[in-house]
Design a protein around this motif. Structure first.
Motif, short mmCIF file in Angstrom:
data_model
loop_
_atom_site.label_atom_id
_atom_site.label_comp_id
_atom_site.label_asym_id
_atom_site.label_seq_id
_atom_site.Cartn_x
_atom_site.Cartn_y
_atom_site.Cartn_z
N ALA A 57 0.84 -1.21 0.00
CA ALA A 57 0.00 0.00 0.00
C ALA A 57 0.87 1.25 0.00
N LEU A 58 1.90 1.27 0.81
CA LEU A 58 2.81 2.41 0.85
C LEU A 58 3.50 2.60 -0.50
N GLY A 59 3.89 1.50 -1.12
CA GLY A 59 4.51 1.57 -2.44
C GLY A 59 3.56 2.13 -3.49
N MET A 60 2.30 1.75 -3.41
CA MET A 60 1.31 2.26 -4.37
C MET A 60 1.07 3.75 -4.17
N VAL A 61 1.00 4.20 -2.92
CA VAL A 61 0.83 5.64 -2.66
C VAL A 61 2.05 6.39 -3.17
N THR A 62 3.23 5.88 -2.89
CA THR A 62 4.47 6.52 -3.34
C THR A 62 4.52 6.61 -4.86
N ALA A 63 4.21 5.51 -5.53
CA ALA A 63 4.22 5.51 -7.00
C ALA A 63 3.21 6.49 -7.56
N SER A 64 2.03 6.56 -6.96
CA SER A 64 1.00 7.48 -7.44
C SER A 64 1.40 8.93 -7.22
N VAL A 65 1.98 9.22 -6.07
CA VAL A 65 2.44 10.59 -5.79
C VAL A 65 3.50 10.99 -6.82
N TRP A 66 4.43 10.10 -7.09
CA TRP A 66 5.47 10.40 -8.08
C TRP A 66 4.88 10.57 -9.48
N ALA A 67 3.88 9.76 -9.81
CA ALA A 67 3.24 9.91 -11.13
C ALA A 67 2.59 11.29 -11.25
N TRP A 68 1.89 11.71 -10.22
CA TRP A 68 1.29 13.04 -10.23
C TRP A 68 2.36 14.13 -10.27
N ALA A 69 3.43 13.95 -9.52
CA ALA A 69 4.50 14.95 -9.51
C ALA A 69 5.13 15.09 -10.89
N CYS A 71 3.67 14.42 -13.69
CA CYS A 71 2.66 15.09 -14.50
C CYS A 71 2.73 16.61 -14.29
N PHE A 72 2.79 17.04 -13.04
CA PHE A 72 2.86 18.47 -12.73
C PHE A 72 4.10 19.11 -13.34
N ARG A 73 5.23 18.39 -13.28
CA ARG A 73 6.47 18.93 -13.86
C ARG A 73 6.41 18.98 -15.38
N LEU A 74 5.87 17.93 -16.01
CA LEU A 74 5.76 17.92 -17.47
C LEU A 74 4.85 19.04 -17.96
N LEU A 75 3.86 19.38 -17.17
CA LEU A 75 2.97 20.49 -17.52
C LEU A 75 3.57 21.84 -17.14
N ASP A 76 4.76 21.81 -16.55
CA ASP A 76 5.49 23.02 -16.11
C ASP A 76 4.67 23.85 -15.11
N ILE A 77 3.96 23.15 -14.24
CA ILE A 77 3.17 23.82 -13.21
C ILE A 77 4.07 24.27 -12.06
N PHE A 78 5.10 23.46 -11.77
CA PHE A 78 6.06 23.80 -10.71
C PHE A 78 7.45 23.93 -11.29
N HIS A 79 8.27 24.74 -10.63
CA HIS A 79 9.63 25.00 -11.12
C HIS A 79 10.61 23.89 -10.77
N THR A 80 10.37 23.19 -9.65
CA THR A 80 11.29 22.13 -9.24
C THR A 80 10.53 20.83 -9.01
N MET A 81 11.26 19.74 -9.08
CA MET A 81 10.65 18.43 -8.81
C MET A 81 10.26 18.33 -7.33
N GLU A 82 11.05 18.94 -6.47
CA GLU A 82 10.75 18.91 -5.03
C GLU A 82 9.39 19.55 -4.76
N ALA A 84 6.93 19.84 -6.89
CA ALA A 84 5.91 18.99 -7.51
C ALA A 84 5.61 17.78 -6.64
N VAL A 85 6.65 17.13 -6.10
CA VAL A 85 6.46 15.96 -5.24
C VAL A 85 5.75 16.37 -3.95
N TYR A 86 6.20 17.47 -3.35
CA TYR A 86 5.59 17.94 -2.11
C TYR A 86 4.10 18.24 -2.32
N PHE A 87 3.79 18.99 -3.37
CA PHE A 87 2.39 19.32 -3.63
C PHE A 87 1.58 18.06 -3.91
N ALA A 88 2.12 17.17 -4.72
CA ALA A 88 1.41 15.93 -5.04
C ALA A 88 1.13 15.11 -3.78
#
Length: 153
Positions: A57-69, A71-82, A84-88
């Motif tokens: 379950a923890l692995g699935m949450v982690t993978a999903s958060v990273w997938a969203w992060a 996505c946010f970076r590819l859309l250039d919504i956030f300036h850094t990966m950190e 994007a991950v934090y927000f996700a």
């Protein structure tokens, strides 16, 4: 607005599909281990089952958060990966600190990430409980059958 809903829907499909696929693999692993899980002593095996399910379950949450992060970076919504991950992480877990916000142009996508988190965390919790319930039920039944067969020998 529609492009946010389309992107969010795609992300939801990706994360739910990944969780479902790995749940299927985890179930196959438990099925292969069924004989071992049914043998006494049950306590240590249930502990391992709880740990394996929780790590999944923890692995699935982690993978999903990273997938969203990502996505946010590819859309250039956030300036850094950190960022994007934090927000996700904050949105996906519906923690909602509010210290980092999406721009007005992307705020629907944040809500979709939160909805995805609610859905997936509920799914993961249900899978963990069902795995433990089914295993324990099978262990009790195996113990009952063994006791019954010992009485009739």
């Amino acid at each position: 607005m529609l492009h946010q809903i389309a992107i969010g829907s795609l992300m939801m499909l990706i994360t739910v599909s990944f969780a479902a696929t790995t749940a299927w693999a985890l179930e196959a692993m438990f099925v292969r281990s069924a004989r071992w899980l049914m043998r006494e002593p049950h306590g240590p095996k249930m502990l391992l089952l709880v740990m394996a399910s929780a790590l999944w379950a923890l692995g699935m949450v982690t993978a999903s958060v990273w997938a969203w992060a990502i996505c946010f970076r590819l859309l250039d919504i956030f300036h850094t990966m950190e960022e994007a991950v934090y927000f996700a992480l904050v949105v996906y877990t519906t923690l909602g600190y509010g210290d980092i916000l999406l721009s007005h142009d992307w705020r629907i996508l944040g809500g979709m990430a939160a909805a995805n988190g609610l859905l997936n965390i509920g799914f993961l919790t249900a899978m963990m409980v069902e795995t433990l319930r089914q295993t324990r039920k099978s262990q009790i039944e195996a113990r009952r059958l063994k006791a019954y067969s010992n009485l009739h020998l």
